[in-house]
Design a protein around this motif. Structure first.
Motif, mmCIF file in Angstrom:
data_model
loop_
_atom_site.group_PDB
_atom_site.id
_atom_site.type_symbol
_atom_site.label_atom_id
_atom_site.label_comp_id
_atom_site.label_asym_id
_atom_site.label_seq_id
_atom_site.Cartn_x
_atom_site.Cartn_y
_atom_site.Cartn_z
ATOM 1 N N UNK A 11 4.978 16.749 9.659
ATOM 2 C CA UNK A 11 5.679 16.034 8.600
ATOM 3 C C UNK A 11 7.100 15.702 8.996
ATOM 4 N N UNK A 12 7.540 14.528 8.560
ATOM 5 C CA UNK A 12 8.909 14.087 8.768
ATOM 6 C C UNK A 12 9.820 14.636 7.675
ATOM 7 N N UNK A 67 6.616 10.355 3.284
ATOM 8 C CA UNK A 67 7.566 9.439 3.914
ATOM 9 C C UNK A 67 6.826 8.240 4.507
ATOM 10 N N UNK A 68 7.564 7.160 4.698
ATOM 11 C CA UNK A 68 6.983 5.985 5.348
ATOM 12 C C UNK A 68 6.393 6.373 6.699
ATOM 13 N N UNK A 69 7.120 7.218 7.424
ATOM 14 C CA UNK A 69 6.666 7.636 8.758
ATOM 15 C C UNK A 69 5.340 8.398 8.681
ATOM 16 N N UNK A 93 0.841 -1.192 0.000
ATOM 17 C CA UNK A 93 0.000 0.000 0.000
ATOM 18 C C UNK A 93 0.881 1.249 0.000
ATOM 19 N N UNK A 94 1.866 1.299 0.910
ATOM 20 C CA UNK A 94 2.756 2.461 0.990
ATOM 21 C C UNK A 94 3.503 2.683 -0.319
ATOM 22 N N UNK A 95 4.020 1.611 -0.899
ATOM 23 C CA UNK A 95 4.768 1.723 -2.153
ATOM 24 C C UNK A 95 3.878 2.252 -3.275
ATOM 25 N N UNK A 126 1.970 7.043 10.423
ATOM 26 C CA UNK A 126 1.264 7.856 11.424
ATOM 27 C C UNK A 126 -0.209 7.996 11.058
ATOM 28 N N UNK A 127 -0.499 8.204 9.780
ATOM 29 C CA UNK A 127 -1.896 8.335 9.345
ATOM 30 C C UNK A 127 -2.661 7.035 9.549
ATOM 31 N N UNK A 128 -2.042 5.927 9.196
ATOM 32 C CA UNK A 128 -2.685 4.622 9.330
ATOM 33 C C UNK A 128 -2.940 4.283 10.797
ATOM 34 N N UNK A 129 -2.034 4.728 11.679
ATOM 35 C CA UNK A 129 -2.137 4.413 13.110
ATOM 36 C C UNK A 129 -3.005 5.406 13.885
ATOM 37 N N UNK A 130 -3.409 6.492 13.271
ATOM 38 C CA UNK A 130 -4.204 7.517 13.953
ATOM 39 C C UNK A 130 -5.523 6.926 14.462
#
Length: 186
Positions: A152-153, A41-43, A15-17, A47-51
């Motif tokens: 943002x990272x 960024x991956x981070x 998904x990230x890729x 962070x969005x997915x884990x919110x």
């Protein structure tokens, strides 16, 4: 017909890729040169997915993954946000994005307000959200008015890298829109 399918933990790397590849093409077209670091960024994606309240979906058409979305749902206020939304490179401009957006709206019928942001240079996104999906531009984030929620990272070297439009779509009547704008402090 376009459908939503919850992304399982095993597919989050893919998904990230896919998300980063979709964003990369647009950013490289704007800059006129390749970018080195993945954007977002991956981070930022993690962070969005884990919110709290986040739901991550694959957008499916004919049993194939054609894109994805991360939404953040507030079951109490029903003010929901679209963190990430993409259609795979090579499958854009086929109506899949609008069908996917309508599927998201059907998935969350209690939503009072949808919000999202997009970079100022993303003319296709601006057209899509305003002219196709019915969002309104309600704020412009820039160096004089930074996004208060941006964590943002990414390290930005250009002063206009953080210029973003904030969009709002109020589900309901014009008086609902005026009320939502008033409640958001605009």
């Amino acid at each position: 017909m376009v459908k939503l399918q919850k992304a399982d933990l095993g597919s989050l790397s893919e998904f990230k890729t896919a998300l980063q590849d979709s964003f990369r093409v647009a950013i490289e077209a704007d800059l006129g040169q390749p970018i080195e670091a993945p954007i977002p960024s991956d981070k930022d994606i993690e962070q969005s997915i884990a919110e709290a309240g986040a739901a991550t979906y694959w957008i499916m058409a004919n049993h194939q993954r054609v894109g994805g979305a991360v939404v953040v749902i507030d079951e109490i206020s029903n003010r929901n946000s679209l963190s990430f939304f993409f259609i795979l490179t090579g499958l854009q401009s086929r109506g899949l994005g609008l069908q996917a957006w309508k599927a998201i709206e059907r998935e969350y019928p209690n939503t009072k307000v949808w919000e999202t942001v997009t970079p100022y240079f993303e003319k296709r996104n601006i057209h899509f959200y305003v002219n196709r999906c019915g969002f309104k531009i309600v704020e412009f984030y820039n160096k004089f008015h930074p996004d208060p929620h941006q964590v943002s990272d990414q390290v930005h070297k250009e002063e206009d890298d953080d210029e973003m439009f904030r969009f709002m779509k109020v589900m309901g009547s014009e008086s609902d829109y005026n009320s939502a704008v008033y409640m958001s402090g605009l």
